[in-house]
Motif scaffolding. Structure first.
Motif, PDB file in Angstrom:
ATOM      1  N   GLU A  46      60.556  22.558  25.970  1.00 51.60           N
ATOM      2  CA  GLU A  46      60.155  21.522  26.925  1.00 51.60           C
ATOM      3  C   GLU A  46      59.156  22.083  27.935  1.00 51.60           C
ATOM      4  OE1 GLU A  46      63.673  19.770  28.575  1.00 51.60           O
ATOM      5  OE2 GLU A  46      64.236  18.833  26.674  1.00 51.60           O
ATOM      6  N   LEU A  49      55.734  22.231  26.500  1.00 51.28           N
ATOM      7  CA  LEU A  49      55.082  20.918  26.470  1.00 51.28           C
ATOM      8  C   LEU A  49      54.452  20.603  27.818  1.00 51.28           C
ATOM      9  CD1 LEU A  49      57.575  18.667  24.462  1.00 51.28           C
ATOM     10  CD2 LEU A  49      55.277  19.398  23.814  1.00 51.28           C
ATOM     11  N   ILE A  50      55.202  20.887  28.883  1.00 55.37           N
ATOM     12  CA  ILE A  50      54.697  20.610  30.223  1.00 55.37           C
ATOM     13  C   ILE A  50      53.473  21.452  30.532  1.00 55.37           C
ATOM     14  CG2 ILE A  50      55.273  20.859  32.668  1.00 55.37           C
ATOM     15  CD1 ILE A  50      58.174  20.080  31.854  1.00 55.37           C
ATOM     16  N   ALA A  53      50.414  20.335  28.778  1.00 57.95           N
ATOM     17  CA  ALA A  53      49.799  19.183  29.424  1.00 57.95           C
ATOM     18  C   ALA A  53      48.966  19.623  30.617  1.00 57.95           C
ATOM     19  CB  ALA A  53      50.873  18.194  29.869  1.00 57.95           C
ATOM     20  N   GLU A  77      32.788  23.663  33.361  1.00 53.13           N
ATOM     21  CA  GLU A  77      33.352  22.305  33.382  1.00 53.13           C
ATOM     22  C   GLU A  77      34.302  22.118  34.548  1.00 53.13           C
ATOM     23  OE1 GLU A  77      33.285  20.961  28.690  1.00 53.13           O
ATOM     24  OE2 GLU A  77      35.138  20.910  29.856  1.00 53.13           O
ATOM     25  N   VAL A  81      33.941  19.621  37.890  1.00 50.40           N
ATOM     26  CA  VAL A  81      34.882  18.572  38.297  1.00 50.40           C
ATOM     27  C   VAL A  81      35.410  18.841  39.694  1.00 50.40           C
ATOM     28  CG1 VAL A  81      37.119  17.529  37.820  1.00 50.40           C
ATOM     29  CG2 VAL A  81      35.546  18.010  35.944  1.00 50.40           C
ATOM     30  N   ILE A 148      44.726  16.655  40.280  1.00 51.45           N
ATOM     31  CA  ILE A 148      43.746  17.249  39.373  1.00 51.45           C
ATOM     32  C   ILE A 148      43.293  18.603  39.898  1.00 51.45           C
ATOM     33  CG2 ILE A 148      41.435  16.987  38.403  1.00 51.45           C
ATOM     34  CD1 ILE A 148      41.849  13.951  38.538  1.00 51.45           C
ATOM     35  N   PHE A 152      43.547  22.171  37.934  1.00 54.94           N
ATOM     36  CA  PHE A 152      42.359  22.941  37.572  1.00 54.94           C
ATOM     37  C   PHE A 152      42.311  24.276  38.294  1.00 54.94           C
ATOM     38  CE2 PHE A 152      39.355  19.476  35.757  1.00 54.94           C
ATOM     39  CZ  PHE A 152      40.294  19.223  34.773  1.00 54.94           C
TER      40      PHE A 152
ATOM     41  N   THR B   6      58.219  13.233  17.290  1.00 56.29           N
ATOM     42  CA  THR B   6      57.794  13.256  18.685  1.00 56.29           C
ATOM     43  C   THR B   6      56.479  12.503  18.852  1.00 56.29           C
ATOM     44  OG1 THR B   6      58.875  15.383  19.047  1.00 56.29           O
ATOM     45  CG2 THR B   6      57.147  14.765  20.598  1.00 56.29           C
ATOM     46  N   ARG B  45      62.950  12.515  24.016  1.00 66.41           N
ATOM     47  CA  ARG B  45      62.883  13.306  25.251  1.00 66.41           C
ATOM     48  C   ARG B  45      61.553  14.017  25.367  1.00 66.41           C
ATOM     49  NH1 ARG B  45      66.685  15.456  28.787  1.00 66.41           N
ATOM     50  NH2 ARG B  45      66.022  17.583  29.139  1.00 66.41           N
ATOM     51  N   GLU B  46      61.128  14.618  24.270  1.00 66.39           N
ATOM     52  CA  GLU B  46      59.848  15.323  24.304  1.00 66.39           C
ATOM     53  C   GLU B  46      58.706  14.340  24.551  1.00 66.39           C
ATOM     54  OE1 GLU B  46      59.458  17.729  20.820  1.00 66.39           O
ATOM     55  OE2 GLU B  46      61.096  19.067  21.420  1.00 66.39           O
ATOM     56  N   LEU B  49      58.423  13.482  28.151  1.00 63.83           N
ATOM     57  CA  LEU B  49      57.783  14.541  28.934  1.00 63.83           C
ATOM     58  C   LEU B  49      56.271  14.436  28.836  1.00 63.83           C
ATOM     59  CD1 LEU B  49      59.954  17.697  28.204  1.00 63.83           C
ATOM     60  CD2 LEU B  49      59.677  16.484  30.356  1.00 63.83           C
ATOM     61  N   ILE B  50      55.797  14.199  27.626  1.00 58.63           N
ATOM     62  CA  ILE B  50      54.353  14.103  27.419  1.00 58.63           C
ATOM     63  C   ILE B  50      53.785  12.903  28.170  1.00 58.63           C
ATOM     64  CG2 ILE B  50      52.608  13.614  25.660  1.00 58.63           C
ATOM     65  CD1 ILE B  50      54.367  15.299  23.740  1.00 58.63           C
ATOM     66  N   ALA B  53      53.582  13.399  31.842  1.00 62.65           N
ATOM     67  CA  ALA B  53      52.425  14.209  32.227  1.00 62.65           C
ATOM     68  C   ALA B  53      51.169  13.355  32.268  1.00 62.65           C
ATOM     69  CB  ALA B  53      52.250  15.367  31.250  1.00 62.65           C
ATOM     70  N   ARG B 144      36.521  17.958  30.118  1.00 57.91           N
ATOM     71  CA  ARG B 144      37.639  17.725  31.063  1.00 57.91           C
ATOM     72  C   ARG B 144      37.476  16.369  31.735  1.00 57.91           C
ATOM     73  NH1 ARG B 144      40.037  23.249  30.928  1.00 57.91           N
ATOM     74  NH2 ARG B 144      38.423  24.165  29.629  1.00 57.91           N
ATOM     75  N   ILE B 148      40.289  13.370  31.626  1.00 64.87           N
ATOM     76  CA  ILE B 148      40.792  12.690  32.816  1.00 64.87           C
ATOM     77  C   ILE B 148      40.521  11.194  32.718  1.00 64.87           C
ATOM     78  CG2 ILE B 148      40.513  12.443  35.309  1.00 64.87           C
ATOM     79  CD1 ILE B 148      39.731  15.409  35.400  1.00 64.87           C
ATOM     80  N   PHE B 152      43.298   8.204  32.891  1.00 68.32           N
ATOM     81  CA  PHE B 152      43.293   7.209  33.957  1.00 68.32           C
ATOM     82  C   PHE B 152      43.035   5.808  33.418  1.00 68.32           C
ATOM     83  CE2 PHE B 152      42.527   9.934  37.994  1.00 68.32           C
ATOM     84  CZ  PHE B 152      43.689  10.600  37.718  1.00 68.32           C
ATOM     85  N   GLN B 155      46.168   4.468  32.368  1.00 67.39           N
ATOM     86  CA  GLN B 155      47.053   4.072  33.471  1.00 67.39           C
ATOM     87  C   GLN B 155      46.736   2.674  33.998  1.00 67.39           C
ATOM     88  OE1 GLN B 155      47.571   6.986  36.593  1.00 67.39           O
ATOM     89  NE2 GLN B 155      47.726   8.676  35.144  1.00 67.39           N
TER      90      GLN B 155
END
Lengths: 219, 219
Positions: A46, A49-50, A53, A77, A81, A148, A152, B6, B45-46, B49-50, B53, B144, B148, B152, B155
């Motif tokens: 886990e 995975l975090i 990300a 890059e 940003v 962000i 970064f 997953t 669960r995994e 988590l993703i 993030a 990058r 982003i 976004f 979202q």
DNA sequence: AGCTTGCATAACGTATGCATTAAGACGCGA
DNA sequence: TCGCGTCTTAATGCATACGTTATGCAAGCT
């Protein structure tokens, strides 16, 4: 309520990465990491995975997780940003009409940098510099920008540590910082942006040149 | 090599979120989701988590994962970042010296928007508009920024879908887009930035006003 | 030698079970 | 009625087990 193992794993892996104990481009099997951290594979998985990300490592099945190296292109890059978003924050800060009281933290950061430089304390300077930039972003008031920027900054942390003792003493920076401070206080958003943009650009070129000159193409 | 559970969970949860089947602010236990997706808790669960993030949901122990609602403040923040990063991309694109060949995709997007508008096909327009903005970012060449922007855009996807049929027909946009195209082709970075910034600002105000007027404070 | 095929190994993906513990219910006293 | 402490419940965090399958190697073929 103690910290979960997953969170512990995240924290420890992060610090192992930043310290270089898990070097860039190195590969590590889940099982090994689990043993190293004294827990089962599940929380380690886990955690990876975090961290994936957050761009600190890549999960590559059967090859182990690979710690992300930062190339000069990556640096470019990321700095691009960060510059852009800091400029945005600086403009927002200038528009917000902050007074001296609101800018105390920023001011303190500048003072810290000045005194650290006087003592030739590079690490102290680096801490204050990071705090200064973080405070700029806080003043901008956009929480996503903040997130962000943190991500970064973590990604380039190793590179920055590396170059800290290679670069010339950053005395010029102090003027830049003071100018940004003044522009924000004056509410002059155009100047704030211009000054800060120039500052970011020059420190970006400084850093990338430093890396290039020393043949550090992947960190 | 078939898709992992997953990954399947990530994909399905995303589409459930975008479609509104998992509404904003709703809570869901790991177990329920696992049953719904026909797999055990582990891959679910995994996946959470993703997705956490990516800012699509929050993991709140013992309360279930909560689907993130977007407030008007969130919209403001997200649009601010997207605008800034698109402006950066547009400037980079203008500096890159692209010719007509390099801008074919961009051009096609504009054409698609025009014809979709002629047919009163709002969804077609929205697709072309998103493609246009994505292509701008591609032309900017910063991976990058691209990542982003994708995050976004995801979202705010629900909010955009909601307002698509509430807003006036976006005929003005076409001019803006064409102007950005011209500025990039001309290599005029200052104009490119200015034009695009204005475009983003006006669409941001349009959208947020629309949401405010209709009392949609959380979506 | 170079290439292919088949196999052994082990890393991973996933299911499952269990101990932990937070959240809510309940009851009691003020 | 309200606040507070206790208890019940069940969701979670984690360890573990196991089937699947990628990978590297060795043997055989060209």
């Amino acid at each position: 309520m103690s910290k979960s193992n997953t969170q512990t794993a995240v924290d420890e892996l992060r610090s192992l990465i930043f310290s270089g104990e898990l070097p860039a481009d190195s590969n590590h099997l889940e099982g090994e990491l689990a043993e190293r951290l004294n827990m089962s594979r599940t929380p380690v998985r886990e955690a990876t995975l975090i961290l994936a990300a957050q761009g600190l490592l890549e999960v590559r099945p059967r090859k182990g997780v690979r710690i992300c190296a930062i190339s000069t292109k990556d640096m470019h890059e990321i700095y691009e940003v960060l510059s852009e978003l800091e400029c945005l924050s600086v403009v927002n800060a200038a528009q917000a009409g902050y007074g001296q009281n609101d800018l105390q933290v920023l001011n303190a950061c500048i003072d810290d940098m000045v005194s650290a430089l006087a003592l030739d304390d590079r690490e102290g300077w680096a801490r204050a510099d990071e705090a200064f930039h973080a405070e700029l972003i806080d003043l901008g008031g956009n929480t996503r920008v903040k997130a962000i920027a943190q991500t970064f900054n973590d990604q380039v942390r190793r590179a920055r540590n590396l170059t800290l003792y290679m670069r010339p003493l950053p005395t010029k920076s102090n003027d830049d910082h003071r100018q940004v401070y003044d522009a924000i206080l004056a509410g002059d958003e155009a100047r704030a942006r211009a000054v800060h943009q120039a500052h970011r650009l020059s420190s970006r070129t400084l850093l990338t040149n430093l890396l290039e000159q020393n043949g550090l193409r992947r960190i």
